[in-house]
Design a protein around this motif. Structure first.
Motif, mmCIF file in Angstrom:
data_model
loop_
_atom_site.group_PDB
_atom_site.id
_atom_site.type_symbol
_atom_site.label_atom_id
_atom_site.label_comp_id
_atom_site.label_asym_id
_atom_site.label_seq_id
_atom_site.Cartn_x
_atom_site.Cartn_y
_atom_site.Cartn_z
ATOM 1 N N VAL A 1 46.843 33.102 32.897
ATOM 2 C CA VAL A 1 46.226 34.079 33.806
ATOM 3 C C VAL A 1 45.055 34.770 33.119
ATOM 4 C CG1 VAL A 1 46.597 36.227 35.072
ATOM 5 C CG2 VAL A 1 48.344 34.429 35.121
ATOM 6 N N ALA A 2 45.239 35.166 31.857
ATOM 7 C CA ALA A 2 44.167 35.837 31.121
ATOM 8 C C ALA A 2 42.959 34.927 30.958
ATOM 9 C CB ALA A 2 44.674 36.289 29.754
ATOM 10 N N ALA A 3 43.190 33.639 30.693
ATOM 11 C CA ALA A 3 42.081 32.693 30.547
ATOM 12 C C ALA A 3 41.312 32.548 31.854
ATOM 13 C CB ALA A 3 42.609 31.333 30.093
ATOM 14 N N LEU A 4 42.029 32.493 32.970
ATOM 15 C CA LEU A 4 41.374 32.386 34.279
ATOM 16 C C LEU A 4 40.547 33.638 34.575
ATOM 17 C CD1 LEU A 4 44.253 30.802 36.417
ATOM 18 C CD2 LEU A 4 42.150 29.679 35.632
ATOM 19 N N VAL A 5 41.085 34.793 34.203
ATOM 20 C CA VAL A 5 40.365 36.046 34.453
ATOM 21 C C VAL A 5 39.083 36.106 33.622
ATOM 22 C CG1 VAL A 5 40.469 38.552 34.158
ATOM 23 C CG2 VAL A 5 42.408 37.332 35.153
ATOM 24 N N VAL B 1 34.491 38.348 48.291
ATOM 25 C CA VAL B 1 35.822 38.406 48.903
ATOM 26 C C VAL B 1 36.845 38.932 47.906
ATOM 27 C CG1 VAL B 1 37.704 37.024 49.878
ATOM 28 C CG2 VAL B 1 35.323 36.552 50.532
ATOM 29 N N PHE B 2 36.812 38.413 46.675
ATOM 30 C CA PHE B 2 37.785 38.822 45.666
ATOM 31 C C PHE B 2 37.603 40.286 45.287
ATOM 32 C CE2 PHE B 2 39.398 39.058 41.255
ATOM 33 C CZ PHE B 2 40.680 38.563 41.460
ATOM 34 N N THR B 3 36.355 40.722 45.198
ATOM 35 C CA THR B 3 36.088 42.114 44.843
ATOM 36 C C THR B 3 36.602 43.063 45.904
ATOM 37 O OG1 THR B 3 34.138 41.506 43.549
ATOM 38 C CG2 THR B 3 34.286 43.788 44.293
ATOM 39 N N SER B 4 36.306 42.756 47.159
ATOM 40 C CA SER B 4 36.729 43.636 48.245
ATOM 41 C C SER B 4 38.232 43.567 48.486
ATOM 42 C CB SER B 4 35.987 43.282 49.540
ATOM 43 O OG SER B 4 36.257 41.932 49.914
ATOM 44 N N GLY B 5 38.857 42.404 48.209
ATOM 45 C CA GLY B 5 40.274 42.233 48.505
ATOM 46 C C GLY B 5 41.200 42.578 47.364
ATOM 47 N N VAL B 6 40.714 42.491 46.106
ATOM 48 C CA VAL B 6 41.596 42.692 44.956
ATOM 49 C C VAL B 6 41.061 43.736 43.991
ATOM 50 C CG1 VAL B 6 42.698 41.593 42.964
ATOM 51 C CG2 VAL B 6 42.449 40.316 45.106
ATOM 52 N N VAL B 7 39.816 43.548 43.537
ATOM 53 C CA VAL B 7 39.272 44.398 42.478
ATOM 54 C C VAL B 7 39.157 45.849 42.920
ATOM 55 C CG1 VAL B 7 37.286 44.807 40.968
ATOM 56 C CG2 VAL B 7 38.047 42.463 41.423
ATOM 57 N N GLU B 8 38.552 46.063 44.074
ATOM 58 C CA GLU B 8 38.358 47.440 44.536
ATOM 59 C C GLU B 8 39.666 48.135 44.914
ATOM 60 O OE1 GLU B 8 35.459 47.247 47.614
ATOM 61 O OE2 GLU B 8 33.772 46.934 46.219
ATOM 62 N N PRO B 9 40.607 47.477 45.640
ATOM 63 C CA PRO B 9 41.871 48.160 45.946
ATOM 64 C C PRO B 9 42.669 48.536 44.702
ATOM 65 C CG PRO B 9 41.557 46.292 47.414
ATOM 66 C CD PRO B 9 40.476 46.203 46.376
ATOM 67 N N LEU B 10 42.580 47.718 43.661
ATOM 68 C CA LEU B 10 43.314 48.009 42.423
ATOM 69 C C LEU B 10 42.504 48.849 41.446
ATOM 70 C CD1 LEU B 10 45.017 44.547 41.740
ATOM 71 C CD2 LEU B 10 46.034 46.599 42.739
ATOM 72 N N ALA B 11 41.279 49.224 41.844
ATOM 73 C CA ALA B 11 40.401 50.055 41.014
ATOM 74 C C ALA B 11 40.155 49.422 39.645
ATOM 75 C CB ALA B 11 40.978 51.464 40.855
ATOM 76 N N LEU B 12 39.997 48.106 39.627
ATOM 77 C CA LEU B 12 39.773 47.414 38.362
ATOM 78 C C LEU B 12 38.327 47.519 37.898
ATOM 79 C CD1 LEU B 12 41.929 44.203 38.934
ATOM 80 C CD2 LEU B 12 42.455 46.167 37.496
ATOM 81 N N GLY B 13 37.388 47.552 38.839
ATOM 82 C CA GLY B 13 35.984 47.700 38.475
ATOM 83 C C GLY B 13 35.540 46.664 37.468
ATOM 84 N N ASP B 14 35.028 47.134 36.308
ATOM 85 C CA ASP B 14 34.586 46.227 35.246
ATOM 86 C C ASP B 14 35.686 45.957 34.223
ATOM 87 O OD1 ASP B 14 32.030 46.067 36.348
ATOM 88 O OD2 ASP B 14 31.387 47.902 35.328
ATOM 89 N N HIS B 15 36.938 46.164 34.612
ATOM 90 C CA HIS B 15 38.041 46.046 33.673
ATOM 91 C C HIS B 15 38.588 44.623 33.531
ATOM 92 C CE1 HIS B 15 37.949 50.361 34.093
ATOM 93 N NE2 HIS B 15 38.926 50.514 33.230
ATOM 94 N N LEU B 16 38.210 43.711 34.402
ATOM 95 C CA LEU B 16 38.839 42.396 34.414
ATOM 96 C C LEU B 16 38.742 41.690 33.061
ATOM 97 C CD1 LEU B 16 37.887 40.925 37.909
ATOM 98 C CD2 LEU B 16 40.148 41.566 37.096
ATOM 99 N N GLY B 17 37.518 41.507 32.567
ATOM 100 C CA GLY B 17 37.330 40.840 31.287
ATOM 101 C C GLY B 17 38.017 41.551 30.138
ATOM 102 N N PRO B 18 37.781 42.865 29.966
ATOM 103 C CA PRO B 18 38.458 43.600 28.887
ATOM 104 C C PRO B 18 39.977 43.554 28.977
ATOM 105 C CG PRO B 18 36.590 44.861 29.691
ATOM 106 C CD PRO B 18 36.738 43.695 30.617
ATOM 107 N N LEU B 19 40.526 43.592 30.192
ATOM 108 C CA LEU B 19 41.978 43.496 30.339
ATOM 109 C C LEU B 19 42.484 42.149 29.834
ATOM 110 C CD1 LEU B 19 42.698 45.118 33.833
ATOM 111 C CD2 LEU B 19 43.599 45.863 31.633
ATOM 112 N N ALA B 20 41.752 41.087 30.156
ATOM 113 C CA ALA B 20 42.158 39.755 29.706
ATOM 114 C C ALA B 20 42.065 39.641 28.188
ATOM 115 C CB ALA B 20 41.292 38.694 30.376
#
Length: 368
Positions: free
Chosen positions: A15-19, A41-60
């Motif tokens: 999952v981290a590699a895909l992110v 679509v992914f930003t509006s459906g997942v990133v914004e509701p979870l308030a991830l913003g620019d956190h995806l890469g750093p989280l991975a």
């Protein structure tokens, strides 16, 4: 299932590699001024509701660090310091060198491949030794290798402290807290580039030690309360590094995200049944290092080879296919043969010294 294997962590690595792949693809299209419908679509459906913003890469990235700290600690209890370092080197160096050499030749041929500056012999040598991040003006042939520098420093520290780890499991972690605290006090500025790299390493190392502490508790070497207390010390170091630097990690709320990742890793170490333990999971997880090495070069080369009229969807699908095929080839042709060759060398003479007597005894038993 072999002892010490945690299939839940393999799923987490996938999952981290895909992110990471998705995050870099999104950055590439954004930097080129292109819109990508999947990202919208992914930003509006997942990133914004979870308030991830620019956190995806750093989280991975923090996920990889915690998992690495956990897995490497398990290996440290089974291997001598010399064998530990040799096995880590054979795991990462051959594939890294092959990828860097290919990138260097492609860059020398004039193909755009995310290399800023001149790809001369000095560039190749410093990248092969991962020292390019300590010298001003030396470009990175592969942009992701900065995190490999953090990993290598952790490997070296673990190798040196293996005797302490086995006798007093808590001591290497405490010594690391003291050492990192001193370095954060001494290296305040992030100029020149070497100082910045030191800050990066010292800031992110506590995340790997959090993984180490999770492993020690899981192995029964530390009481959970002690492991939590030492983990808090490392987390506070991460907070300190974050507060005293504008550039590292440069993500709001990053320390809080690391807490969530640590808890997720703890949960995943308890998951072992069903499809999680499937062979395909292990196979894909074994290729995550290859994906880590090749996805940025493939990402930067492939769209340039396509017509601008092809569109972002075709370009992205081509990048996905190119990354998958290239990573699989790297794993099969370089990673696996290198490890097998080293293990053969490592076990030289073992058959005669250890296994042969058993075989003789077995034959004698069969004739009775």
């Amino acid at each position: 299932m072999r002892p010490g294997y945690y299939p839940g962590l393999d799923v987490l690595r996938i999952v981290a590699a895909l992110v990471v792949f998705y995050d870099h693809a999104r950055d590439w299209f954004t930097s080129g001024g292109q819109r990508w419908w999947f990202d919208d679509v992914f930003t509006s459906g997942v990133v914004e509701p979870l308030a991830l913003g620019d956190h995806l890469g750093p989280l991975a990235i923090s996920t990889f660090f915690v998992v690495s700290g956990f897995v490497i600690t398990n290996a440290a209890f089974r291997e001598s310091p010399g064998r530990f370092l040799a096995r880590r080197a054979m795991r990462i160096v051959p594939a890294l060198w092959v990828v860097l050499l290919i990138i260097w030749f492609v860059a020398r041929a004039g193909v755009p491949i995310a290399v800023t500056g001149t790809a001369d012999t000095s560039t190749l040598l410093t990248n092969l030794t991962l020292t390019n991040l300590f010298f001003s003006g030396e470009p990175a042939l592969d942009a992701v290798t900065w995190s490999l520098v953090v990993q290598v420093v952790y490997y070296l520290y673990v190798a040196v402290t293996i005797p302490l780890l086995r006798r007093w499991p808590w001591l290497p972690s405490i010594l690391a807290v003291a050492l990192a605290g001193v370095l954060l006090s001494v290296v305040r500025a992030e100029v020149p580039v070497a100082a910045h790299t030191v800050r990066v390493v010292v800031t992110f190392l506590p995340i790997l030690f959090i993984g180490q502490l999770i492993a020690l508790v899981r192995l029964g070497k530390l009481h959970p309360l002690a492991g939590t207390a030492y983990g808090v010390l490392h987390w506070l170091l991460l907070v300190r590094g974050d507060l005293t630097s504008y550039f590292t990690p440069a993500v709001p709320g990053y320390p809080q995200s690391v807490v969530c990742i640590a808890l997720l890793v703890i949960v995943c170490t308890r998951i072992s049944g069903g499809e999680v333990a499937g062979r395909w999971v292990r196979a894909v997880a074994n290729r995550t290092y290859a994906v880590y090495l090749v996805h940025v070069p493939v990402l930067y080369v492939t769209p340039h080879l396509l017509s601008t009229s092809a569109g972002t969807t075709l370009a992205f699908l081509t990048v996905v296919a190119g990354t998958a095929v290239t990573a699989d080839l790297l794993h099969r042709v370089v990673e696996v043969p290198a490890v097998r060759l080293f293990r053969r060398w490592e076990n030289r003479g073992q058959y005669t010294a250890e296994r042969a007597p058993d075989d003789v005894a077995g034959r004698a038993e069969a004739t009775r």
